[in-house]
Design a protein around this motif. Sequence first.
Motif, short mmCIF file in Angstrom:
data_model
loop_
_atom_site.label_atom_id
_atom_site.label_comp_id
_atom_site.label_asym_id
_atom_site.label_seq_id
_atom_site.Cartn_x
_atom_site.Cartn_y
_atom_site.Cartn_z
N GLY A 19 -5.61 21.59 12.15
CA GLY A 19 -4.76 21.85 11.11
C GLY A 19 -4.29 20.53 10.28
O GLY A 19 -4.04 19.62 10.81
N ILE A 22 0.19 18.09 6.29
CA ILE A 22 0.55 16.81 6.42
C ILE A 22 0.58 16.20 7.65
O ILE A 22 0.14 14.92 8.04
N ALA A 23 0.93 16.98 8.56
CA ALA A 23 1.21 16.46 10.10
C ALA A 23 -0.05 15.96 10.61
O ALA A 23 -0.25 14.93 11.05
N ASP A 42 -9.49 22.17 9.46
CA ASP A 42 -8.33 23.49 9.12
C ASP A 42 -9.19 24.65 8.66
O ASP A 42 -10.37 24.63 8.16
N LYS A 43 -8.57 25.64 8.99
CA LYS A 43 -9.22 27.00 8.75
C LYS A 43 -9.13 27.45 7.08
O LYS A 43 -10.03 28.15 6.85
N THR A 50 1.73 25.31 4.14
CA THR A 50 3.15 24.89 3.77
C THR A 50 3.36 23.44 2.95
O THR A 50 3.70 23.36 2.17
N SER A 51 2.19 22.70 3.41
CA SER A 51 2.30 21.28 2.77
C SER A 51 2.08 21.44 1.18
O SER A 51 2.58 20.42 0.58
N MET A 55 8.66 20.77 -1.93
CA MET A 55 9.52 20.56 -3.23
C MET A 55 9.04 19.19 -3.97
O MET A 55 9.57 18.67 -4.86
N THR A 57 9.95 16.24 -2.83
CA THR A 57 10.99 15.15 -2.89
C THR A 57 10.76 14.32 -1.70
O THR A 57 10.64 15.08 -0.38
N HIS A 59 12.61 12.54 0.83
CA HIS A 59 14.33 12.40 0.93
C HIS A 59 14.54 11.07 1.70
O HIS A 59 14.06 10.56 2.68
N ALA A 196 -10.28 27.35 14.45
CA ALA A 196 -10.01 27.16 15.98
C ALA A 196 -9.88 28.69 16.38
O ALA A 196 -8.71 29.18 16.05
N VAL A 391 8.95 18.97 10.49
CA VAL A 391 9.91 19.79 9.72
C VAL A 391 10.13 19.30 8.30
O VAL A 391 10.69 19.93 7.37
N LYS A 392 9.41 18.17 8.00
CA LYS A 392 9.67 17.54 6.65
C LYS A 392 8.29 16.94 6.22
O LYS A 392 7.73 16.19 7.28
N TYR A 393 7.91 16.95 5.18
CA TYR A 393 6.82 16.16 4.57
C TYR A 393 7.10 14.44 4.80
O TYR A 393 6.36 13.82 5.17
N THR A 394 8.34 14.29 4.29
CA THR A 394 9.03 12.97 4.28
C THR A 394 8.76 12.28 5.67
O THR A 394 8.52 10.98 5.73
C1 LIG Z 1 9.23 25.72 -0.06
C2 LIG Z 1 9.19 24.41 0.62
C3 LIG Z 1 9.58 23.43 0.06
C4 LIG Z 1 9.86 21.84 0.91
N1 LIG Z 1 10.14 20.79 0.38
C5 LIG Z 1 10.16 19.69 1.23
C6 LIG Z 1 10.54 18.41 0.33
O1 LIG Z 1 10.72 18.51 -0.67
N2 LIG Z 1 10.40 17.47 1.10
C7 LIG Z 1 10.12 17.35 2.46
O2 LIG Z 1 9.98 16.23 3.14
N3 LIG Z 1 9.69 18.55 3.04
C8 LIG Z 1 9.59 19.69 2.26
N4 LIG Z 1 9.18 20.86 2.96
C9 LIG Z 1 8.91 20.83 4.42
C10 LIG Z 1 7.24 20.35 4.53
O3 LIG Z 1 6.51 20.96 3.43
C11 LIG Z 1 6.68 20.84 5.87
O4 LIG Z 1 7.46 20.33 6.91
C12 LIG Z 1 5.38 20.05 6.09
O5 LIG Z 1 4.51 20.58 4.95
C13 LIG Z 1 4.59 20.94 7.12
O6 LIG Z 1 3.48 20.38 7.44
P1 LIG Z 1 2.45 20.99 8.61
O7 LIG Z 1 1.25 20.07 8.55
O8 LIG Z 1 3.16 20.91 9.72
O9 LIG Z 1 2.00 22.37 8.08
P2 LIG Z 1 0.95 23.00 7.25
O10 LIG Z 1 1.03 22.27 5.96
O11 LIG Z 1 1.32 24.54 7.07
O12 LIG Z 1 -0.40 22.57 8.07
C14 LIG Z 1 -0.75 23.61 9.05
C15 LIG Z 1 -2.29 23.87 8.85
O13 LIG Z 1 -2.85 24.22 10.05
C16 LIG Z 1 -3.91 25.09 9.49
N5 LIG Z 1 -4.35 25.99 10.76
C17 LIG Z 1 -3.69 27.06 11.14
N6 LIG Z 1 -4.05 27.45 12.33
C18 LIG Z 1 -5.25 26.99 12.35
C19 LIG Z 1 -6.54 27.24 13.24
N7 LIG Z 1 -6.45 28.31 14.07
N8 LIG Z 1 -7.55 26.62 12.87
C20 LIG Z 1 -7.65 25.75 12.01
N9 LIG Z 1 -6.37 25.39 11.28
C21 LIG Z 1 -5.52 26.10 11.55
C22 LIG Z 1 -3.34 25.83 8.50
O14 LIG Z 1 -4.40 26.25 7.66
C23 LIG Z 1 -2.50 24.87 7.46
O15 LIG Z 1 -3.17 24.07 6.71
C24 LIG Z 1 9.31 22.04 2.34
C25 LIG Z 1 8.66 23.23 2.86
C26 LIG Z 1 8.58 24.40 2.05
C27 LIG Z 1 8.05 25.65 2.60
#
Ligand SMILES: Cc1cc2nc3c(=O)[nH]c(=O)nc-3n(C[C@H](O)[C@H](O)[C@H](O)COP(=O)(O)OP(=O)(O)OC[C@H]3O[C@@H](n4cnc5c(N)ncnc54)[C@H](O)[C@@H]3O)c2cc1C
Length: 566
Positions: A19, A22-23, A42-43, A50-51, A55, A57, A59, A196, A391-394
């Motif tokens: 995945g 951003i995490a 990443d798939k 989600t990343s 928005m 921001t 924060h 995966a 839970v947050k990009y930040t």
């Molecule tokens: C509308 C909205 C507004 C937001 N605004 C803010 C903000 O202003 N400020 C802030 O700090 N946070 C904000 N957030 C929260 C923040 O965006 C998320 O917490 C963060 O992006 C989550 O990142 P992630 O890496 O956990 O998830 P994701 O970005 O979803 O990454 C997970 C990745 O795993 C990959 N994946 C899944 N299954 C598999 C597999 N089997 N094999 C390979 N890859 C796989 C997916 O393709 C995906 O790319 C917001 C969220 C949303 C939805």
Amino acid sequence: MKRDIEQLSQGTYDVLVVGAGIAGACIAWDAAQRGLRVALIDKGDFGGATSANSMKTVHGGLRYLQDANLPLVRKMIYERKAMMQIAPHLVHPLAFMMPTTHKLMKSKPVMQAAMKLNDMISFDRNQTGDPQKELPNGHAISRAECLELMPGMDASKITGGVVWYDAQMYNSDRMLLSFILSAVEVGAHVANYVQADGFLQDGRQIEGIQARDVLTGEAFNIRSRLVINAAGGWTDGLLNAVNGVATKTRFNLSVAVNLITPQVYSDYAVASTSDYTYKDKNGVERHRSNMLLIVPWRQYSIVGTFHRPYSGHPDEYVLTDEAIAEYLNEVNTAHPGVNLKPEDVLWHHEGFVPMEEGGDEYDGIDLVREDSIHDHSSEDGVDGLLSVVCVKYTTARALAEKVVNKALKKLERPSINCRTAVTPIHGGHIKQFLTYLSRQIADAPYDLKPPVLEHLVYNYGSAYRQVLKYITENERWLEPLPGDSDAIAAEVVHSVRSEMAVKLSDVILRRMELGTGEYPGDDTLEAVADIMRQELAWTYEKMHQEIAECKRIFKRVEEKEPVAAL
Ligand SMILES: Cc1cc2nc3c(=O)[nH]c(=O)nc-3n(C[C@H](O)[C@H](O)[C@H](O)COP(=O)(O)OP(=O)(O)OC[C@H]3O[C@@H](n4cnc5c(N)ncnc54)[C@H](O)[C@@H]3O)c2cc1C
């Protein structure tokens, strides 16, 4: 950065991150920087889920003051400063404003006290060495000032307002990509479009994953001592493939949506509480209350965030016209003078954020406030696997720091201090942003005009000259792309050769942000596709397929102009 699938199946990694949101991107960068042998897959495209939809921001955690969660507020203040320092071209101050009302918790004295407390807690926020990153103290404004700045609001409830400062990512897609490019620079192996499908397991020991190249269908194994599940909304789906992991929910899905509209308010991000009545699907009148933001970004407003529980599969979520109508009703109730209509919705951003259990479609949901790490050896007796819930990009960088600390322990490696809060990421080698920018404009390489240089510096930072290195090969790549942006053709070449863009949508949406605000237009799509055709030796048929696929992403365009007509 080259896509080398064969390399992934050779040897055994210390850490394999599944995945690249951003995490995952932050974990890969931190782990590789601390000397671990790292792979990241990443798939889809990097940051394509989600990343890509945040928005933007960064924060400082003001809203968590009302929960008296001071450690979380401090953490977010620290992360905001860190992000401005490690990516000074991508993270910039933004003024926020909120009206005060007669309700006690939103009254002027209470909000003023909150501003004061926030300034005290963030006493060190301006220790960045860059005057452009300065966040002034929060302050109150009069009712008249408030109404002048926010003419669209319902004036009857407003007693005045407060102003405070946070930060915003200019380009969150390039922020994420910069973490990945940094990881690659210190040895990580990364690939987009690798899924995966399952795990390599010896009893209760995870030894890697069964992977599939999504572009070719080829299956292969990636071996690793530790697998980190950073699959966001797909976390639980991926865990279902592990033999022996309890099927309890780690990421309780909720969907979060932002609408992109023409700019409503230009100088301030406006926060307000929306109290509105709507009809549920049985025609029963219901009441809902939500924190609503209208945030200026480029020439647009980002309006939201609207949260709803979601019980379907993450791949199957579709934003309906009914949902958009309900969201617009919510905005228009809080800002009657704004009067947004469905045709004002230029584009929408949606993704998954975890909610506490028991969220209800009608009475609202409670979002999870803090990131978590699940060690499946203690939770399920399955070794070699961690899952993370961001839970947050930040806070993703801070989450990654904790994950890598844990990984080092599990791998029985000596502990090494994390340096990601102070090490500039790719393109971030800039001490004072405005000074750097004006120097580049004065230098004007290739006689580039100031708006083009500004565009390049804001997006690529200190790495912008890497985009220009292709000009010696073909001067025509200095030419602007069709459309409203200041982007030049060389950026497309750079996306393909150095940033692993393999699909047209990768360039349009995540390398160059040509379509992040709205459909960029047929001419832009065709011009970018034609450069990619030459770079990737596409046939014309393949090029047209890519254009059609990209148009399908912009569903509103598809509705106006059937893809079959191509
Ligand atoms: C509308 C909205 C507004 C937001 N605004 C803010 C903000 O202003 N400020 C802030 O700090 N946070 C904000 N957030 C929260 C923040 O965006 C998320 O917490 C963060 O992006 C989550 O990142 P992630 O890496 O956990 O998830 P994701 O970005 O979803 O990454 C997970 C990745 O795993 C990959 N994946 C899944 N299954 C598999 C597999 N089997 N094999 C390979 N890859 C796989 C997916 O393709 C995906 O790319 C917001 C969220 C949303 C939805």
